[in-house]
Design a protein around this motif. Sequence first.
Motif, PDB file in Angstrom:
ATOM      1  N   ARG A 125     -13.295   3.421   2.549  1.00 36.22           N
ATOM      2  CA  ARG A 125     -13.940   3.653   3.851  1.00 36.22           C
ATOM      3  C   ARG A 125     -15.014   4.754   3.772  1.00 36.22           C
ATOM      4  NH1 ARG A 125     -10.678  -0.033   3.820  1.00 36.22           N
ATOM      5  NH2 ARG A 125      -9.173  -0.493   5.483  1.00 36.22           N
ATOM      6  N   ARG A 157       0.832  -1.193   0.000  1.00 34.55           N
ATOM      7  CA  ARG A 157       0.000   0.000   0.000  1.00 34.55           C
ATOM      8  C   ARG A 157       0.877   1.258   0.000  1.00 34.55           C
ATOM      9  NH1 ARG A 157      -5.425  -1.338   1.352  1.00 34.55           N
ATOM     10  NH2 ARG A 157      -5.654  -3.299   0.208  1.00 34.55           N
ATOM     11  N   TYR A 165      -9.396  11.592   0.318  1.00 36.21           N
ATOM     12  CA  TYR A 165      -9.050  12.828   1.016  1.00 36.21           C
ATOM     13  C   TYR A 165      -8.087  12.579   2.178  1.00 36.21           C
ATOM     14  CZ  TYR A 165     -13.104  14.087  -1.733  1.00 36.21           C
ATOM     15  OH  TYR A 165     -13.961  14.259  -2.793  1.00 36.21           O
ATOM     16  N   ARG A 166      -7.728  11.312   2.409  1.00 33.90           N
ATOM     17  CA  ARG A 166      -6.861  11.004   3.553  1.00 33.90           C
ATOM     18  C   ARG A 166      -5.547  10.325   3.160  1.00 33.90           C
ATOM     19  NH1 ARG A 166     -10.766   7.592   7.079  1.00 33.90           N
ATOM     20  NH2 ARG A 166     -11.511   7.123   4.981  1.00 33.90           N
ATOM     21  N   GLY A 167      -5.296  10.258   1.842  1.00 37.39           N
ATOM     22  CA  GLY A 167      -4.020   9.712   1.401  1.00 37.39           C
ATOM     23  C   GLY A 167      -4.015   8.223   1.133  1.00 37.39           C
ATOM     24  N   PHE A 168      -5.176   7.578   1.160  1.00 38.17           N
ATOM     25  CA  PHE A 168      -5.238   6.179   0.731  1.00 38.17           C
ATOM     26  C   PHE A 168      -5.227   6.143  -0.798  1.00 38.17           C
ATOM     27  CE2 PHE A 168      -7.608   5.813   4.846  1.00 38.17           C
ATOM     28  CZ  PHE A 168      -6.726   4.955   5.473  1.00 38.17           C
ATOM     29  N   THR A 169      -4.620   5.118  -1.352  1.00 37.45           N
ATOM     30  CA  THR A 169      -4.561   5.032  -2.811  1.00 37.45           C
ATOM     31  C   THR A 169      -5.409   3.888  -3.353  1.00 37.45           C
ATOM     32  OG1 THR A 169      -2.558   3.694  -2.629  1.00 37.45           O
ATOM     33  CG2 THR A 169      -2.255   6.060  -3.010  1.00 37.45           C
ATOM     34  N   VAL A 170      -5.618   2.863  -2.563  1.00 34.38           N
ATOM     35  CA  VAL A 170      -6.326   1.684  -3.061  1.00 34.38           C
ATOM     36  C   VAL A 170      -6.905   0.893  -1.902  1.00 34.38           C
ATOM     37  CG1 VAL A 170      -4.294   0.157  -3.041  1.00 34.38           C
ATOM     38  CG2 VAL A 170      -6.107  -0.276  -4.698  1.00 34.38           C
ATOM     39  N   SER A 171      -7.958   0.146  -2.175  1.00 38.81           N
ATOM     40  CA  SER A 171      -8.501  -0.783  -1.201  1.00 38.81           C
ATOM     41  C   SER A 171      -8.902  -2.038  -1.984  1.00 38.81           C
ATOM     42  CB  SER A 171      -9.706  -0.149  -0.503  1.00 38.81           C
ATOM     43  OG  SER A 171     -10.250  -1.019   0.475  1.00 38.81           O
ATOM     44  N   THR A 172      -9.588  -2.955  -1.318  1.00 34.73           N
ATOM     45  CA  THR A 172     -10.118  -4.112  -2.051  1.00 34.73           C
ATOM     46  C   THR A 172     -11.597  -4.247  -1.715  1.00 34.73           C
ATOM     47  OG1 THR A 172      -9.676  -5.690  -0.276  1.00 34.73           O
ATOM     48  CG2 THR A 172      -7.921  -5.374  -1.895  1.00 34.73           C
ATOM     49  N   ARG A 196      -1.171   3.270 -14.185  1.00 35.62           N
ATOM     50  CA  ARG A 196      -0.676   4.390 -13.396  1.00 35.62           C
ATOM     51  C   ARG A 196      -1.834   5.135 -12.741  1.00 35.62           C
ATOM     52  NH1 ARG A 196       4.805   5.538 -14.807  1.00 35.62           N
ATOM     53  NH2 ARG A 196       5.604   3.421 -15.009  1.00 35.62           N
ATOM     54  N   GLN A 197      -1.628   5.416 -11.469  1.00 40.90           N
ATOM     55  CA  GLN A 197      -2.590   6.203 -10.703  1.00 40.90           C
ATOM     56  C   GLN A 197      -2.006   7.608 -10.569  1.00 40.90           C
ATOM     57  OE1 GLN A 197      -3.129   4.695  -6.688  1.00 40.90           O
ATOM     58  NE2 GLN A 197      -5.188   5.523  -6.574  1.00 40.90           N
ATOM     59  N   LEU A 198      -2.803   8.616 -10.880  1.00 37.42           N
ATOM     60  CA  LEU A 198      -2.315   9.999 -10.876  1.00 37.42           C
ATOM     61  C   LEU A 198      -3.229  10.847  -9.996  1.00 37.42           C
ATOM     62  CD1 LEU A 198      -1.895   9.829 -14.697  1.00 37.42           C
ATOM     63  CD2 LEU A 198       0.033  10.288 -13.177  1.00 37.42           C
ATOM     64  N   PHE A 199      -2.646  11.797  -9.277  1.00 38.76           N
ATOM     65  CA  PHE A 199      -3.409  12.540  -8.268  1.00 38.76           C
ATOM     66  C   PHE A 199      -3.474  14.029  -8.606  1.00 38.76           C
ATOM     67  CE2 PHE A 199      -3.654  14.357  -3.820  1.00 38.76           C
ATOM     68  CZ  PHE A 199      -4.929  13.870  -3.539  1.00 38.76           C
ATOM     69  N   GLY A 240       1.669  14.683  -8.356  1.00 33.44           N
ATOM     70  CA  GLY A 240       0.616  13.678  -8.436  1.00 33.44           C
ATOM     71  C   GLY A 240       1.019  12.370  -9.086  1.00 33.44           C
ATOM     72  N   ARG A 268      -3.790   7.025  10.975  1.00 28.81           N
ATOM     73  CA  ARG A 268      -4.335   6.444   9.744  1.00 28.81           C
ATOM     74  C   ARG A 268      -3.595   5.143   9.393  1.00 28.81           C
ATOM     75  NH1 ARG A 268      -2.230   9.098   4.418  1.00 28.81           N
ATOM     76  NH2 ARG A 268      -0.376   8.128   5.329  1.00 28.81           N
ATOM     77  N   GLU A 305     -12.000  -5.774   1.671  1.00 28.69           N
ATOM     78  CA  GLU A 305     -11.690  -4.834   2.751  1.00 28.69           C
ATOM     79  C   GLU A 305     -12.868  -3.880   2.987  1.00 28.69           C
ATOM     80  OE1 GLU A 305      -7.691  -3.391   1.998  1.00 28.69           O
ATOM     81  OE2 GLU A 305      -8.176  -1.617   3.181  1.00 28.69           O
ATOM     82  N   THR A 344       2.594   8.676  -8.888  1.00 26.98           N
ATOM     83  CA  THR A 344       2.686   7.738  -7.775  1.00 26.98           C
ATOM     84  C   THR A 344       3.840   6.761  -7.943  1.00 26.98           C
ATOM     85  OG1 THR A 344       1.082   6.311  -8.887  1.00 26.98           O
ATOM     86  CG2 THR A 344       0.221   7.812  -7.208  1.00 26.98           C
ATOM     87  N   PHE A 368      -0.324   8.609   1.241  1.00 28.88           N
ATOM     88  CA  PHE A 368       0.134   9.960   0.938  1.00 28.88           C
ATOM     89  C   PHE A 368      -0.157  10.921   2.090  1.00 28.88           C
ATOM     90  CE2 PHE A 368      -0.484  14.039  -1.524  1.00 28.88           C
ATOM     91  CZ  PHE A 368       0.832  14.159  -1.934  1.00 28.88           C
TER      92      PHE A 368
END
Lengths: 350, 350
Positions: B249, A108, B287-294, B108-111, A289, A144, B297, A291, A111
């Motif tokens: 979440r 994981r 908004y909290r810096g997570f990039t991925v979940s499942t 690629r994930q871009l923010f 941005g 977090r 989860e 990653t 950020f």
Amino acid sequence: MWSWDFATAHDFRRGRRRSEFAERTIGSCRENRRWGRGNEDLRRFLVSFTDDPSPSLPFIFSFTHHFIYKNPNFPFSLLLQLFLCFEAPIGNGIILLGFEGSSRLLFRQLFEKESATYTYLLADLAHPEKPAVLVDPVDKTVDRDLSLIKDLGLKLIYAMNTHVHADHVTGTGLIKGKIPGVKSIISKASNSKADVFVEAGDKIYFGDLFLEVRSTPGHTVGCVTYVTGDGPDQPCPRMAFTGDALLIRGCGRTDFQGGSSHQLYKSVHSQIFTLPKDTLVYPAHDYRGFTVSTVGEEMLCNPRLTKDEESFKAIMENLNLPYPKMIDVAVPANMVCGLQDLIGRQTEPV
Amino acid sequence: MWSWDFATAHDFRRGRRRSEFAERTIGSCRENRRWGRGNEDLRRFLVSFTDDPSPSLPFIFSFTHHFIYKNPNFPFSLLLQLFLCFEAPIGNGIILLGFEGSSRLLFRQLFEKESATYTYLLADLAHPEKPAVLVDPVDKTVDRDLSLIKDLGLKLIYAMNTHVHADHVTGTGLIKGKIPGVKSIISKASNSKADVFVEAGDKIYFGDLFLEVRSTPGHTVGCVTYVTGDGPDQPCPRMAFTGDALLIRGCGRTDFQGGSSHQLYKSVHSQIFTLPKDTLVYPAHDYRGFTVSTVGEEMLCNPRLTKDEESFKAIMENLNLPYPKMIDVAVPANMVCGLQDLIGRQTEPV
């Protein structure tokens, strides 16, 4: 590993009843705690199989394909061993080659927006304790990170830094306070406090996975890059946590904390650009941005590090960056795992 | 696909010289443009192999292991076919099972930090044109995204949105202006302008990979989730681009743009939580810096969507969120691919 698998299975196949070997292998897997999910499916399949002296090849194909597809975390070398004990498929030619490493890793990227810092969580899901490490945790996002670790049922064993950061306070000390038993890691060359000091060539194990330490000074004297292991059991492609040594299309500044553009150039070219080109580059920061990048991509597209050393030095000398606003707080704190207020106590946690 | 591979190879093996089959297979792979990197290495190996009637098994093992490890993008089904043409390894039992899908995908994930939006880039690297799609591009980061696409040598074919966003202006229209030929995609239910309208069950191909459209209204009436395909040639685990239907979440608000908490609850439970649990969840925002979940989860840990429907509705009705500051600019603009100033022209690009 492969030759061992094959030899063992081959010996058993000659001298023993297939069912006995199947049970024995299953037992030994359980003992070794390397038995992933899907074991019951496979067991049922094997038991039904054992009593059938000549299962049809299309059936094995179809089953195996389906099984692996649905159970990506299952160790393939076990599947190989188990199949090898049946004469029929052997005769028709079944050997499975697989990659345990790529699916056993939980990974994981997290950020922290104020300092644009990436924290990385890695864990070995195939190990019964799901041991985990955090690379470059930030004090502000410790809650977090620990909440995610709890959600995922992981056991954090190490909180490690790539270097003494100047732009944010590390979360290492806070984490140690919240989860006793977690050990902090930093390079010996950083001259900071930590439970474990590492240097070039060291391996940091979490379960059966590990990070290899590469010395990459230049942004600071003590910078290291942590790289996932090289081998069939390790993640493929490899992943390099480069800290501030190599950023995506950039690199860390070299004008404080013992920085040296000459040394940074040498570090990146000798320690990072020598990794396989598909190695994933995960830096400690990104301000635009991005990653992730790859070694091959940075070797081609990094606007600084594709230049010759003299041009690189000239670029680094003319960046005219402002004095880092956090440096006077962050560096002294990070020398003691982020717990500046504990200086003088000389007690745990450091 | 496996049975075809095997049957073809088997037939050739019986009736033809091995070298002829090897050459024929190589030729056919080239014609089909499914020949990845590493072909020359393999060719050299095969040619040397063809003249050796009984290559040693340990050698084949060692070569194959090394080869696959170093060439993760090589289509394994081809390796299988090619090995199958040699009697010696067949006799000793060599069949390779592999996963083309997992390594042919470039991802690629871009923010975009202002609106905390994630843009996703996906491409089929095994296809000679490297066709690519962008999911939820933002107007402010179009130049960054297109520069990355250029660096990676990809051919962008689609710029697609999961829904009509209320918090940022889409980059779709700008991209179409900069790269002629790119087609915009949005759901038919969104009532917006685009080149291609999709609905539940549609497949959006880029090379041999595809995204499947799932209808997930509730945040807006036209929300869709794009999910990577189900099949041995597609990425494993699957990846779901959930837009604002399911966040990590959390979930998107349901108090404007035709939103409905009843519908959102139904969408997530029937269209997303029914995916395999290891499906990666990539939302449009965090908004909290997570990039991925499942999926698994979120089914366990999502504080809203793990509740029963009545509790969920109560939560959504009491969020008391402020009126979205960008909505009056963003929604009208996004109805026409981000190009509000072109309304009335009724011409391309939309």
